[in-house]
Enzyme design. Structure first.
Site, PDB file in Angstrom:
ATOM      1  CG  HIS A  16      14.950  34.060  57.604  1.00 33.60           C
ATOM      2  ND1 HIS A  16      15.470  33.407  55.902  1.00 33.60           N
ATOM      3  CD2 HIS A  16      14.846  34.707  57.380  1.00 33.60           C
ATOM      4  CE1 HIS A  16      15.317  34.225  55.435  1.00 33.60           C
ATOM      5  NE2 HIS A  16      14.584  35.320  56.173  1.00 33.60           N
ATOM      6  CG  HIS A  18      14.379  39.609  58.842  1.00 30.76           C
ATOM      7  ND1 HIS A  18      14.857  39.987  57.698  1.00 30.76           N
ATOM      8  CD2 HIS A  18      14.040  38.196  58.330  1.00 30.76           C
ATOM      9  CE1 HIS A  18      15.217  39.321  56.930  1.00 30.76           C
ATOM     10  NE2 HIS A  18      14.483  39.108  56.897  1.00 30.76           N
ATOM     11  CE  LYS A 102      19.234  35.968  52.809  1.00 32.74           C
ATOM     12  NZ  LYS A 102      18.039  35.908  53.570  1.00 32.74           N
ATOM     13  CG  HIS A 139      15.596  36.551  48.948  1.00 32.99           C
ATOM     14  ND1 HIS A 139      14.846  37.115  49.954  1.00 32.99           N
ATOM     15  CD2 HIS A 139      15.143  37.127  47.910  1.00 32.99           C
ATOM     16  CE1 HIS A 139      13.555  37.643  49.272  1.00 32.99           C
ATOM     17  NE2 HIS A 139      13.562  37.159  47.761  1.00 32.99           N
ATOM     18  CG  HIS A 177      12.278  33.317  52.956  1.00 29.62           C
ATOM     19  ND1 HIS A 177      12.667  32.860  51.478  1.00 29.62           N
ATOM     20  CD2 HIS A 177      13.020  34.268  52.970  1.00 29.62           C
ATOM     21  CE1 HIS A 177      13.130  34.137  51.498  1.00 29.62           C
ATOM     22  NE2 HIS A 177      13.661  35.034  52.517  1.00 29.62           N
ATOM     23  CG  ASP A 250      11.140  35.426  56.190  1.00 27.75           C
ATOM     24  OD1 ASP A 250      12.076  36.704  56.548  1.00 27.75           O
ATOM     25  OD2 ASP A 250      10.579  36.372  55.097  1.00 27.75           O
ATOM     26  CB  ALA A 266       7.537  42.927  51.326  1.00 26.77           C
TER      27      ALA A 266
HETATM   28  C1  NCD Z   1      12.090  40.885  54.736  1.00 25.54           C
HETATM   29  C2  NCD Z   1      12.345  42.266  55.719  1.00 25.54           C
HETATM   30  O1  NCD Z   1      11.454  43.034  55.474  1.00 25.54           O
HETATM   31  O2  NCD Z   1      13.279  42.232  55.574  1.00 25.54           O
HETATM   32  N1  NCD Z   1      10.938  40.720  54.497  1.00 25.54           N
HETATM   33  C3  NCD Z   1       9.700  39.505  53.468  1.00 25.54           C
HETATM   34  O3  NCD Z   1       8.922  40.213  53.456  1.00 25.54           O
HETATM   35  N2  NCD Z   1      10.277  38.525  54.176  1.00 25.54           N
HETATM   36  C4  NCD Z   1      13.229  40.385  53.894  1.00 25.54           C
HETATM   37  C5  NCD Z   1      13.316  39.103  53.226  1.00 25.54           C
HETATM   38  O4  NCD Z   1      13.320  38.420  53.672  1.00 25.54           O
HETATM   39  O5  NCD Z   1      12.696  38.521  52.483  1.00 25.54           O
HETATM   40 ZN    ZN Z   2      13.937  36.799  55.772  1.00 29.15          ZN
END
Ligand code: NCD
Ligand code: ZN
Length: 356
Positions: A16, A18, A102, A139, A177, A250, A266
């Site tokens: 996982h 980003h 997703k 999610h 997560h 994450d 976030a």
């Molecule tokens: C993630 C993001 O910033 O893309 N943020 C997070 O707080 N984890 C999105 C997600 O996985 O919820």
């Molecule tokens: Zn994430």
């Protein structure tokens, strides 16, 4: 008994991740590529990655940013919306372009505005995914105004996930997560179709850390960190060796200017410290012999992918390590996840160094 101070495990994968796009992608990708064999790439760009051409194009942008000697493999995902057609999913699975689809409940997290408004709307897509064996990555938070932010995972299980699983009992689901005891119990009570990723930060922090000495934006992510008993539950699940639990960082980079702001974004960027913290947790819980299952084999087995054959070595530092440095991006920065105590473990072998 002699303490373990060095451990060699198969190269880990990140289930996982980003990576973002543009300058951020370029800056953060080498940190993943030097450590991990593969990663599941989250599709919540702005706009999201929803179609075959968009997925192909994003994958190419990632590959183009890879340092020349790296073999890192991005495993792509498709962002599910109310409008996603089963045909689009089929088009992406014929040549294994995607590893998962997703599901973001609309409004649940960063860039989820295009997410699913009601799971019934995506039933035709889920039907096909169940038939083809394509996993649904969720999610797992219900974000309605009536739901307490610390109860979002529990509400999602009751309102969304359990009804969906009743209707699609063979669908493979990854509960992303995982942060709560309720979530761990749910996975444990489900069959082999349900698995969960666990992040390094949720193994280490609770909601107290978000408010320690003031509001701490760098401890803020979604799902939000929960109580100590929840942390203990996910920690127990992670170190148990149970094949349904595996590592998903994450890692979610945001510029410091948008974290230290109102509203603060976030997401926590943790790749440079992730493996050290996970090793620390497994050492503290006398489970270093299960570190490889969590980091390197459970996820690959769930996704039915080969296990990496090369290895990395982690060592317990003999003296306190220096603080990880933030990454510079233009005149801004991305903050690396860290706690106040110095890191205790370090990757000493198997780093795929970036050649210049
Ligand atoms: C993630 C993001 O910033 O893309 N943020 C997070 O707080 N984890 C999105 C997600 O996985 O919820
Ligand atoms: Zn994430």
């Amino acid at each position: 008994m002699k303490k373990t101070t060095e451990i060699t495990i198969r190269r880990p994968d990140d289930w996982h991740l980003h990576l973002r796009d543009g300058d951020v992608l370029k800056t953060v990708l080498p940190y993943t590529a030097e450590l991990f064999g593969r990663a599941i790439i989250m599709p919540n760009l702005k706009p999201p990655v929803r179609t075959r051409p968009e997925i192909l194009s994003y994958r190419q942008r990632i590959v183009d940013c890879l340092p020349s000697n790296h073999t890192f493999q991005p495993l792509m995902t498709m962002y599910l919306t109310d409008e996603t057609s089963p045909e689009e999913i089929r088009r992406c699975t014929n040549d294994d372009l995607i590893a998962a689809v997703k599901l973001y409940p609309v409004g649940a997290t960063t860039n989820s505005e295009f997410g699913v408004t009601n799971s019934k709307k995506v039933y035709p897509a889920l039907e096909l995914m169940q038939e083809l064996g394509i996993p649904l990555s969720v999610h797992g938070e219900s974000s309605g105004p009536d739901v307490d932010i610390f109860e979002r995972e529990a509400a999602f299980i009751e309102r969304d996930l359990e009804p969906l699983r009743q209707d699609f009992p063979e669908l493979k689901v990854i509960f992303e997560h995982l942060t709560s005891k309720v979530g761990v119990d749910y996975v444990l009570s489900s069959g082999k179709e349900v698995a969960a990723t666990i992040t390094p930060h949720h193994l280490l922090i609770t909601r107290n850390d978000i408010f320690a000495g003031g509001l701490q934006p760098h401890m803020y992510c979604l799902p939000i960190a929960k109580r100590e008993e929840d942390r203990q539950a996910i920690r127990k699940a992670a170190v148990s060796g149970d094949p349904r639990f595996f590592f998903g960082s994450d890692s979610a980079p945001h510029l410091v200017s948008s974290k230290e702001n109102a509203p603060g974004a976030a997401g926590i960027f943790n790749i440079p410290t992730a493996l050290a913290y996970v090793a620390q947790v497994f050492e503290e819980d006398s489970a270093l012999d299960r570190l490889e299952s969590f980091l390197s084999t459970n996820g690959a087995r769930f996704y039915q992918l080969p296990i990496n054959s090369d290895t990395i070595t982690l060592q317990k530092a003999t003296q306190p390590l220096s603080e990880p440095k933030d990454l510079s991006i233009g005149s801004d920065r991305v903050r690396v996840f860290r706690l106040s105590d110095p890191l205790q473990w370090i990757v000493t072998e198997g780093l795929k160094k970036t050649s210049v």
